[in-house]
Design a protein around this motif. Structure first.
Motif, PDB file in Angstrom:
ATOM      1  N   ARG A  79      -0.208  21.522 -12.116  1.00 39.82           N
ATOM      2  CA  ARG A  79      -0.137  20.191 -12.720  1.00 39.82           C
ATOM      3  C   ARG A  79      -0.502  19.128 -11.700  1.00 39.82           C
ATOM      4  O   ARG A  79      -0.382  19.319 -10.494  1.00 39.82           O
ATOM      5  N   GLY A  80      -0.900  17.983 -12.227  1.00 41.39           N
ATOM      6  CA  GLY A  80      -1.088  16.834 -11.364  1.00 41.39           C
ATOM      7  C   GLY A  80       0.257  16.275 -10.924  1.00 41.39           C
ATOM      8  O   GLY A  80       1.321  16.801 -11.279  1.00 41.39           O
ATOM      9  N   ASN A  81       0.230  15.212 -10.165  1.00 43.26           N
ATOM     10  CA  ASN A  81       1.448  14.588  -9.644  1.00 43.26           C
ATOM     11  C   ASN A  81       1.645  13.212 -10.248  1.00 43.26           C
ATOM     12  O   ASN A  81       0.718  12.627 -10.811  1.00 43.26           O
ATOM     13  N   MET A  82       2.859  12.698 -10.137  1.00 44.86           N
ATOM     14  CA  MET A  82       3.090  11.294 -10.462  1.00 44.86           C
ATOM     15  C   MET A  82       3.097  10.512  -9.152  1.00 44.86           C
ATOM     16  O   MET A  82       3.846  10.838  -8.232  1.00 44.86           O
ATOM     17  N   ILE A  83       2.253   9.522  -9.078  1.00 49.26           N
ATOM     18  CA  ILE A  83       2.147   8.682  -7.894  1.00 49.26           C
ATOM     19  C   ILE A  83       2.795   7.334  -8.210  1.00 49.26           C
ATOM     20  O   ILE A  83       2.390   6.651  -9.160  1.00 49.26           O
ATOM     21  N   VAL A  84       3.810   6.980  -7.447  1.00 49.03           N
ATOM     22  CA  VAL A  84       4.520   5.721  -7.665  1.00 49.03           C
ATOM     23  C   VAL A  84       3.980   4.679  -6.691  1.00 49.03           C
ATOM     24  O   VAL A  84       3.961   4.892  -5.478  1.00 49.03           O
ATOM     25  N   LYS A  85       3.510   3.579  -7.244  1.00 48.63           N
ATOM     26  CA  LYS A  85       3.127   2.451  -6.402  1.00 48.63           C
ATOM     27  C   LYS A  85       4.039   1.280  -6.741  1.00 48.63           C
ATOM     28  O   LYS A  85       4.685   1.270  -7.806  1.00 48.63           O
ATOM     29  N   LYS A 136       0.807  -1.217   0.000  1.00 51.23           N
ATOM     30  CA  LYS A 136       0.000   0.000   0.000  1.00 51.23           C
ATOM     31  C   LYS A 136       0.851   1.285   0.000  1.00 51.23           C
ATOM     32  O   LYS A 136       0.304   2.383  -0.017  1.00 51.23           O
ATOM     33  N   TYR A 137       2.149   1.127   0.022  1.00 50.31           N
ATOM     34  CA  TYR A 137       3.031   2.303   0.078  1.00 50.31           C
ATOM     35  C   TYR A 137       2.964   3.080  -1.238  1.00 50.31           C
ATOM     36  O   TYR A 137       2.963   2.494  -2.332  1.00 50.31           O
ATOM     37  N   ARG A 138       2.890   4.394  -1.148  1.00 49.01           N
ATOM     38  CA  ARG A 138       2.872   5.264  -2.327  1.00 49.01           C
ATOM     39  C   ARG A 138       3.903   6.384  -2.156  1.00 49.01           C
ATOM     40  O   ARG A 138       4.122   6.883  -1.044  1.00 49.01           O
ATOM     41  N   TYR A 139       4.500   6.780  -3.257  1.00 48.65           N
ATOM     42  CA  TYR A 139       5.456   7.891  -3.242  1.00 48.65           C
ATOM     43  C   TYR A 139       4.986   8.923  -4.262  1.00 48.65           C
ATOM     44  O   TYR A 139       4.709   8.591  -5.425  1.00 48.65           O
TER      45      TYR A 139
END
Length: 332
Positions: free
Chosen positions: A304-310, A286-289
């Protein structure tokens, strides 16, 4: 008796079907194998199948050629009946067959697809788009433009979109696929096509807020000219997902990296890489960066939107005895 069933097999029909069934089978296969729907690793395969489907349809939908094909196969079409002795078999795909002094010329597969209505279904318009390799379709009427894309009469040779006011009864709809990178950079799209015998170039920008289904309409020069409407389709990509203006990127890591920490390099949509130091982090499913501001541009001057790394944690499929013992002593 049908001597050659190859074309029937390509369309997935039996030799006794009527023209309506052949048309329906062509439509299904052409949509399935259209090159614009091909995965990156199967583009050549889809192009070849698309050509085969078109060739089969053109022969089986023509009463004269179908009769010759049923009786003599491809050679029957080539020679207008039983082939002369000693002649090699098998006519070449998408070349003209001579038939008793007349010729049967295969159309370009994309032109056949356009004439049959493209991605928009079986349209009733007699004129068709030219040799553009993006998605094609036709609908009657049209639809509302999103995000205020305008439209006005396009001059000969080029056109630029503007706001839609009044729309003629006929609208040719053309689907154009774009990548997430195109949306990230607000890329300018230029599409050339042959419309009613005239070459037209249409130019429009993928403005902030453009999404799947956004429509850009160009109005015809005169009330008798049809409108041309482009419908944006966003390509699906294996590692990236779009969530409004955020980009979700999935990074695969090993179980050991998840437990002990790691450094990862994340490919951004601008072609650069972003380094993340996770050496002191236990990475759970469940960790996201979050990488701030590396998503898609938003309309109205919003950030702008963000980049979410899963993270997709790859578990081992086998553990030897020593590994099992080591894990057991860790009391995880």
């Amino acid at each position: 008796m049908v001597v050659d069933k190859t074309y029937y097999n390509i369309l997935g029909v039996s030799p006794d079907v009527d023209k309506k069934a052949i048309k329906k089978a062509y439509r299904k296969k052409a949509l399935k194998f259209h090159p614009d729907r091909a995965p990156d690793d199967k583009k050549e395969e889809y192009e070849n199948k698309f050509k085969e489907v078109s060739e089969a349809y053109q022969v089986l939908s023509d009463d004269k050629q179908r009769k010759l094909y049923d009786q003599y196969g491809k050679d029957g079409m080539k020679y207008g009946g039983a082939p002369p002795r000693g002649q090699p078999g098998g006519g070449a795909a998408f070349q003209g067959f001579s038939s008793n002094g007349s010729s049967f010329q295969f159309m370009d597969p994309q032109d056949v697809f356009n004439k049959m209505g493209g991605f928009g279904g079986f349209g009733g318009f007699s004129s068709m788009f030219g040799d553009d390799r993006s998605h094609h379709g036709r609908t009657s009427g049209g639809g509302d433009d999103m995000f205020g894309f305008p439209s006005f009469g396009f001059p000969s040779g080029s056109a630029t979109g503007s706001f839609q006011q009044n729309q003629p009864k006929q609208t040719y709809q053309h689907e154009t696929f774009v990548s997430l990178k195109d949306l990230y950079t607000c890329k300018q799209k230029k599409i050339r096509m042959n419309l009613n015998g005239k070459q037209k170039q249409f130019t429009f920008e993928l403005r902030p807020g453009t999404k799947d289904g956004t429509k850009v309409t160009f109005q015809g020069d005169t009330p008798n000219d049809p409108n041309v409407q482009f419908v944006v389709k966003v390509k699906k990509e294996s590692d990236y997902e779009k969530d409004r203006y955020d980009i979700i990127y999935t990074k695969k890591i090993k179980l050991g990296q998840a437990l002990l920490g790691t450094n990862v390099q994340i490919p951004l949509l601008n072609g650069k890489y972003y380094s993340i130091n996770l050496n002191n982090t236990v990475i759970t499913p469940k960790y996201r960066y979050k990488i701030q501001g590396e998503g898609l541009p938003a309309p109205g001057g919003k950030p702008r939107g963000n980049m979410i790394v899963k993270f997709d944690i790859q578990f081992p499929t086998y553990l030897n005895a020593d590994q099992k013992t080591a894990i057991a002593t860790m009391d995880l």
